[in-house]
Structure formats: structure tokens, C-alpha cells
Design a protein around this motif. Structure first.
Motif, PDB file in Angstrom:
ATOM      1  N   ARG A   1      -4.509 -10.677   5.685  1.00  0.00           N
ATOM      2  CA  ARG A   1      -3.769  -9.545   6.245  1.00  0.00           C
ATOM      3  C   ARG A   1      -2.459  -9.305   5.493  1.00  0.00           C
ATOM      4  O   ARG A   1      -1.851  -8.239   5.621  1.00  0.00           O
ATOM      5  N   ARG A   2      -2.030 -10.289   4.682  1.00  0.00           N
ATOM      6  CA  ARG A   2      -0.804 -10.139   3.896  1.00  0.00           C
ATOM      7  C   ARG A   2      -1.065  -9.569   2.508  1.00  0.00           C
ATOM      8  O   ARG A   2      -0.132  -9.424   1.715  1.00  0.00           O
ATOM      9  N   PHE A   3      -2.315  -9.231   2.190  1.00  0.00           N
ATOM     10  CA  PHE A   3      -2.671  -8.713   0.870  1.00  0.00           C
ATOM     11  C   PHE A   3      -1.807  -7.494   0.544  1.00  0.00           C
ATOM     12  O   PHE A   3      -1.617  -6.592   1.367  1.00  0.00           O
ATOM     13  N   PHE A   4      -1.275  -7.446  -0.692  1.00  0.00           N
ATOM     14  CA  PHE A   4      -0.246  -6.463  -1.045  1.00  0.00           C
ATOM     15  C   PHE A   4      -0.659  -5.025  -0.751  1.00  0.00           C
ATOM     16  O   PHE A   4       0.077  -4.280  -0.095  1.00  0.00           O
ATOM     17  N   PHE A   5      -1.817  -4.600  -1.239  1.00  0.00           N
ATOM     18  CA  PHE A   5      -2.175  -3.193  -1.127  1.00  0.00           C
ATOM     19  C   PHE A   5      -2.464  -2.792   0.322  1.00  0.00           C
ATOM     20  O   PHE A   5      -2.230  -1.632   0.706  1.00  0.00           O
ATOM     21  N   LYS A   6      -2.944  -3.733   1.143  1.00  0.00           N
ATOM     22  CA  LYS A   6      -3.120  -3.443   2.561  1.00  0.00           C
ATOM     23  C   LYS A   6      -1.759  -3.188   3.210  1.00  0.00           C
ATOM     24  O   LYS A   6      -1.581  -2.232   3.973  1.00  0.00           O
ATOM     25  N   GLN A   7      -0.802  -4.032   2.891  1.00  0.00           N
ATOM     26  CA  GLN A   7       0.533  -3.897   3.468  1.00  0.00           C
ATOM     27  C   GLN A   7       1.260  -2.659   2.933  1.00  0.00           C
ATOM     28  O   GLN A   7       1.859  -1.904   3.699  1.00  0.00           O
ATOM     29  N   PHE A   8       1.182  -2.466   1.629  1.00  0.00           N
ATOM     30  CA  PHE A   8       1.914  -1.369   0.994  1.00  0.00           C
ATOM     31  C   PHE A   8       1.396  -0.005   1.455  1.00  0.00           C
ATOM     32  O   PHE A   8       2.178   0.872   1.853  1.00  0.00           O
ATOM     33  N   LEU A   9       0.082   0.194   1.418  1.00  0.00           N
ATOM     34  CA  LEU A   9      -0.491   1.475   1.846  1.00  0.00           C
ATOM     35  C   LEU A   9      -0.271   1.708   3.330  1.00  0.00           C
ATOM     36  O   LEU A   9       0.040   2.834   3.765  1.00  0.00           O
ATOM     37  N   ALA A  10      -0.416   0.640   4.116  1.00  0.00           N
ATOM     38  CA  ALA A  10      -0.162   0.772   5.544  1.00  0.00           C
ATOM     39  C   ALA A  10       1.295   1.145   5.796  1.00  0.00           C
ATOM     40  O   ALA A  10       1.597   1.931   6.706  1.00  0.00           O
ATOM     41  N   GLY A  11       2.212   0.593   4.989  1.00  0.00           N
ATOM     42  CA  GLY A  11       3.629   0.918   5.151  1.00  0.00           C
ATOM     43  C   GLY A  11       3.910   2.384   4.918  1.00  0.00           C
ATOM     44  O   GLY A  11       4.695   3.007   5.651  1.00  0.00           O
ATOM     45  N   ILE A  12       3.262   2.967   3.905  1.00  0.00           N
ATOM     46  CA  ILE A  12       3.465   4.395   3.611  1.00  0.00           C
ATOM     47  C   ILE A  12       3.082   5.255   4.811  1.00  0.00           C
ATOM     48  O   ILE A  12       3.861   6.092   5.286  1.00  0.00           O
ATOM     49  N   PHE A  13       1.863   5.035   5.325  1.00  0.00           N
ATOM     50  CA  PHE A  13       1.360   5.886   6.405  1.00  0.00           C
ATOM     51  C   PHE A  13       1.988   5.539   7.754  1.00  0.00           C
ATOM     52  O   PHE A  13       2.129   6.408   8.616  1.00  0.00           O
ATOM     53  N   THR A  14       2.375   4.278   7.914  1.00  0.00           N
ATOM     54  CA  THR A  14       3.023   3.889   9.169  1.00  0.00           C
ATOM     55  C   THR A  14       4.365   4.582   9.328  1.00  0.00           C
ATOM     56  O   THR A  14       4.699   5.097  10.403  1.00  0.00           O
ATOM     57  N   VAL A  15       5.165   4.608   8.268  1.00  0.00           N
ATOM     58  CA  VAL A  15       6.479   5.235   8.390  1.00  0.00           C
ATOM     59  C   VAL A  15       6.361   6.747   8.535  1.00  0.00           C
ATOM     60  O   VAL A  15       7.168   7.386   9.224  1.00  0.00           O
ATOM     61  N   ILE A  16       5.340   7.352   7.911  1.00  0.00           N
ATOM     62  CA  ILE A  16       5.126   8.792   8.099  1.00  0.00           C
ATOM     63  C   ILE A  16       4.803   9.076   9.567  1.00  0.00           C
ATOM     64  O   ILE A  16       5.340  10.010  10.175  1.00  0.00           O
ATOM     65  N   ALA A  17       3.917   8.237  10.150  1.00  0.00           N
ATOM     66  CA  ALA A  17       3.505   8.456  11.540  1.00  0.00           C
ATOM     67  C   ALA A  17       4.609   8.120  12.526  1.00  0.00           C
ATOM     68  O   ALA A  17       4.897   8.906  13.442  1.00  0.00           O
ATOM     69  N   THR A  18       5.243   6.948  12.354  1.00  0.00           N
ATOM     70  CA  THR A  18       6.188   6.471  13.359  1.00  0.00           C
ATOM     71  C   THR A  18       7.617   6.974  13.153  1.00  0.00           C
ATOM     72  O   THR A  18       8.466   6.754  14.016  1.00  0.00           O
ATOM     73  N   THR A  19       7.869   7.613  12.037  1.00  0.00           N
ATOM     74  CA  THR A  19       9.188   8.223  11.810  1.00  0.00           C
ATOM     75  C   THR A  19       9.054   9.732  11.620  1.00  0.00           C
ATOM     76  O   THR A  19       9.627  10.518  12.367  1.00  0.00           O
ATOM     77  N   GLY A  20       8.264  10.139  10.635  1.00  0.00           N
ATOM     78  CA  GLY A  20       8.151  11.559  10.325  1.00  0.00           C
ATOM     79  C   GLY A  20       7.464  12.378  11.389  1.00  0.00           C
ATOM     80  O   GLY A  20       7.731  13.579  11.528  1.00  0.00           O
ATOM     81  N   LEU A  21       6.559  11.759  12.154  1.00  0.00           N
ATOM     82  CA  LEU A  21       5.816  12.483  13.184  1.00  0.00           C
ATOM     83  C   LEU A  21       6.138  11.950  14.574  1.00  0.00           C
ATOM     84  O   LEU A  21       5.365  12.121  15.512  1.00  0.00           O
ATOM     85  N   ASP A  22       7.282  11.322  14.705  1.00  0.00           N
ATOM     86  CA  ASP A  22       7.744  10.760  15.967  1.00  0.00           C
ATOM     87  C   ASP A  22       8.959  11.548  16.434  1.00  0.00           C
ATOM     88  O   ASP A  22       9.971  11.604  15.736  1.00  0.00           O
ATOM     89  N   GLN A  23       8.849  12.155  17.608  1.00  0.00           N
ATOM     90  CA  GLN A  23       9.953  12.972  18.120  1.00  0.00           C
ATOM     91  C   GLN A  23      11.240  12.171  18.241  1.00  0.00           C
ATOM     92  O   GLN A  23      12.334  12.689  18.010  1.00  0.00           O
TER      93      GLN A  23
END
Length: 486
Positions: free
Chosen positions: A231-253
Motif C-alpha cells: 500500500r506504500r508503493f510510490f505510484f499508488k500513493q502519488f496518483l492517489a494524492g493527486i486525485f484525493t486533494v482535488i476531491a477533498t479540497t477542490g471539490l469540497d465546499q
């Protein structure tokens, strides 16, 4: 640390906090509550956003996670930085151009009323559960440190906590939060830095030497490229980080409410980019602190607690360090927790008032303000009841389930916005709620059977990407076969 010292620390903190809230929010109207009259200085918003993004859970859990994950979390934080670029140059100009108070108004204009309500309700459920879990941890910690010594029931603890959160946000909303969160961010950073300094001195070395100790420690490994199933594999973490911040910051009221309070979209972009870079270094500080805490425990023969997130509270409030470390821990915990809770309560009030009740468009300023104040009280009561419910049925599995549910609810929101922005196709709006509900169900099935279906592959945070993808595919299947006007 005695309960009396802890109480005095909290009281002094709140006296300063309420003073800032009163001065900044005494003349706030509805526009001030919802978007700060779009007059907030971008550098203050950027600084305040650090406190907003770090909850009490982060404050106690990130230092503890180095035992099993090292510095791998920074791989995800690197993804956050990339995600902030997308927020700054795609979402911010869009929301400012549409002059939105609630970002879910975009869904109504792009797809229709059902899509709009779907986004608003998914946000509401996610934010309510997420904020309640974060405050539950803080109430539990304060119960052990302060209230239990005086025989105060947990329900009274929760009621007092929610009253304090309501009290400093009921008048000024975002207009007050920008300034109170800046103060809380300052307290948070100072507390972590000084804890590092005191622990470094106790270990017999100054900070400069301890940096070398951290670099050589087994706890400080950052990059993991060797095993894709990890679960600590770089690309899993890195790609998840990109979309997580978009969802939880950019699309979070909750988060975007601050960004929309800047004078114009260019100032908001500066805020987002600056805050993203600063967040990386703040998280790194927490991980450095965790390494020092484990190094201290190992060097003094102190047994590690069963739960990793108990290490920081145990050492800080015990008799291991000078009392000032315990005071700094309390101030940092309260700062991070109430920052997240205050912003969540304001965002829930905004979304419920504007998106679900449509009070801003149907009523006058005075009537809308009256509805908003009632909703604000109701949101505080509901959040308090949810916290008390957690205490009644509390177990690790329940809390974990709520976090999983909260992360799942961002997937449909992410899919809705991305399909709307990247495609010009219109959809059958009335069926959108079905797609939004089906996507998390498919993700659950995928996660439950992934090891069996994909030769041991285990999903981690990247499941959010699939959640959004399932939503986007469902929307494509609902297409009417015609494009919206450019």
C-alpha cells in the motif's frame, strides 16, 4: 500534566480565539459568512488553510504512523502538490467565472437539479461524518486528560465542545474563520516545532544533529518502488494524492469556501499554490516528530503503545518531558481539532442553506440570515449527536468504517465534476443519483475481491480514482447524445 494546567491552557487559548472571532466577524452579513465578502488577503487564506487541512486526528496519528509506514506519506503529499496545480488552474477560474457561493451550483447549471442535489448530499454526509470522527477523537482525549478527573460525563464534554465551536463561528462564518484559522495554524506550527526542540534536547543533541539522526533512522524511509502490492508503493500513493486533494479540497465546499473568499481568482491561485507547498513541509515536521518520539521511546526502554496514535499523547502528557511539552500538545491538539470542526460546521451550514434549502435565492437578506442561523445551530446539534453515537458504539471497526464511507463519498463528486468539465455531453439528470450510489457499491465489490481477482493486488487510496471512473462511465451511459453549448 494535571487537569488544572490543561484547563488553564485551553481557556487562555479560547480567550484569544474568541477575541479574534469577535473583532473580525462583528459586522459580517450573509456574503461575509459564506465567502468572506471576497475580500480576504490571499496570503492569510494560504496560511489559514494549513490549519484547516490538519485535524486532531492528523496531529496525533501522523507522528505515530512512522512505525509502520516511515515517511511514505510524503509520497502522497507530493501528489497533493500536483493536485493543487489542477485546482489552481482549472477549478478556481471556473468557480470565480460563475460567481459561486456554493461550488455545487456548477452541477445544477451543467447537468440539472438532481445532479446538484446529489453533489450537495454526498458532501453533507461525508463532511458530517468526517468532522464528527475528528472531534470524537479530541473529545475522547480531553475526557481522559481533563473531564474524567472531575467526574464530568462524556455527553457534557461533547455539548461544551460543540457550543464552543458554534460560538466562534455563528457570527462571522468564513470571514472569521480566515483569521481564527491563521491564529490556530500559528499555534499548531509553534507547538510541533517546540516539541521537536525539547525532545531533541532531551535526546542530548541539538536540532541540527537530530536531523542527521532522523536521516539515518529506519523510520525515515520515504520512497517505496519495490512491491506494487504494498500500500506504500510510490505510484499508488502519488496518483492517489493527486486525485484525493482535488476531491477533498477542490471539490469540497469546506475548503473551497476559503479560496472563494479571495478578491479575485488570481489571488486565490496564489493561495492554493502557496498552501500546497507549505503543507508538504508541515507534514514533514510531523513525521520528523514521530521519528524522534519513537527514537526517544526506544532509547529509554519505553514500550510502544498498542495503537500508534497513542504514542504522542502518552509521552507528551506523561512525566517524560517538561510540563511545557504537555501544554504545547494540548494547544496543538485543540488548535488542529477546532480548526477542522469550525470550518466543517461553517461549510455544512453554507451547503445546507444554499444547496438544500435554497434559502439565499428564495428569501430576503434578513430572512436568509435567520434561516442560516437556525441551520447553524441544527448542524452543531447533529454533529454533537453523531459524536455521542460514536462514543456509545465506539470501536476501531466503526471509526474505520466511517472513514472509508467518507472517502467513498468523494468519488461520485469527483466523477461528476470531471465528466462535466472534460465532456460537453448532456445527461439524463434524473438518473444521476442512481449512478452516484452505484459507483461506491462497485468500488466495495472491487476492493473486497481484488486480491483474489488480481493476483494478490490490494487497493489502497487509489480506490478513489476508480470510484470517480465508475461515476464518469455511468454518466456517459446516461448521455442524451447531444452536446451542451460551448
Amino acid at each position: 500534566m494535571t487537569p488544572t494546567v490543561a484547563i488553564l491552557s485551553v481557556l487562555i487559548y479560547f480567550v484569544v480565539l474568541f477575541g479574534i472571532s469577535y473583532v473580525t466577524g462583528r459586522k459580517a452579513d450573509n456574503a461575509g459568512f459564506f465567502v468572506g465578502n471576497r475580500k480576504s488577503p490571499w496570503y492569510m487564506v494560504a496560511f489559514a488553510m494549513i490549519g484547516s487541512g490538519i485535524s486532531g486526528v492528523t496531529f496525533v496519528s501522523v507522528p505515530g504512523m512512522v512505525a509502520t509506514s516511515g515517511f511514505s506519506y510524503l509520497q502522497m503529499v507530493l501528489g497533493f502538490v500536483v493536485g493543487q496545480l489542477i485546482i489552481a488552474y482549472v477549478l478556481i477560474p471556473l468557480f470565480y467565472r460563475m460567481n459561486l457561493m456554493s461550488i455545487y451550483g456548477y452541477l445544477e447549471e451543467r447537468f440539472g437539479f438532481s445532479s446538484y442535489k446529489t453533489g450537495a448530499w454526498f458532501f453533507f454526509i461525508s463532511k458530517m461524518l468526517g468532522a464528527a470522527v475528528r472531534l470524537f477523537l479530541v473529545c475522547l482525549t480531553m475526557q481522559l486528560i481533563i473531564f474524567e478527573a472531575y467526574g464530568v460525563p462524556f455527553l457534557v464534554n461533547v455539548g461544551l465542545t460543540m457550543f464552543l465551536v458554534w460560538l466562534y463561528t455563528f457570527k462571522g462564518g468564513v470571514k472569521s474563520l480566515i483569521w481564527t484559522d491563521s491564529f490556530k495554524t500559528l499555534c499548531l506550527i509553534v507547538s510541533v516545532v517546540l516539541c521537536i526542540v525539547y525532545i531533541s534536547d532531551d535526546l542530548g543533541d541539538r536540532v541540527g544533529g537530530v536531523v542527521g539522526v532522523i536521516g539515518e533512522s529506519e523510520y525515515s524511509r520515504m520512497f517505496f518502488f519495490d512491491d506494487i502490492n504494498d500500500r506504500r508503493f510510490f505510484f499508488k500513493q502519488f496518483l492517489a494524492g493527486i486525485f484525493t486533494v482535488i476531491a477533498t479540497t477542490g471539490l469540497d465546499q469546506d475548503m473551497m469556501q476559503r479560496n472563494l473568499s479571495c478578491k479575485n481568482y488570481r489571488d486565490s491561485q496564489k493561495n492554493v499554490l502557496t498552501g500546497g507547498v507549505m503543507q508538504f513541509f508541515i507534514i514533514a515536521l510531523f513525521l520528523m516528530l514521530g521519528t524522534l518520539l519513537y527514537t526517544y521511546a526506544d532509547s529509554h526502554g519505553i514500550a510502544h503503545p498498542t495503537k500508534s496514535d497513542e504514542l504522542f499523547p502518552m509521552l507528551a502528557t506523561g512525566s517524560f518531558f517538561p510540563p511545557i511539552v504537555g501544554i504545547l500538545f494540548i494547544v496543538g491538539l485543540v488548535s488542529s481539532a477546532f480548526s477542522a470542526a469550525g470550518s466543517a460546521l461553517t461549510a455544512l451550514t453554507t451547503s445546507f442553506t444554499l444547496d438544500i434549502l435554497k434559502a439565499d435565492t428564495k428569501r430576503s437578506e434578513e430572512k436568509s440570515a435567520r434561516v442560516r442561523r437556525r441551520v447553524h445551530i441544527a448542524m452543531a446539534v447533529v454533529m454533537g449527536l453523531v459524536i455521542y453515537f460514536f462514543e456509545r458504539v465506539s470501536s476501531t471497526s466503526v471509526i474505520d468504517a466511517v472513514y472509508v464511507l467518507a472517502s467513498y463519498t468523494y468519488g461520485p463528486i469527483l466523477g461528476l465534476f470531471f465528466f462535466g468539465i472534460l465532456s460537453k455531453r448532456s445527461v439524463h439528470d434524473r438518473y444521476v443519483p442512481i449512478v452516484a450510489l452505484a459507483a461506491p457499491v462497485l468500488c466495495y465489490i472491487l476492493q473486497s475481491h481484488s486480491e483474489q481477482w488480481f493476483d494478490g493486488y490490494k487497493f489502497s487510496y487509489e480506490l478513489l480514482i476508480f470510484n470517480a471512473l465508475f461515476t464518469a462511465v455511468g454518466l456517459a451511459l446516461l448521455g442524451k447524445g447531444k452536446k451542451i453549448p460551448s
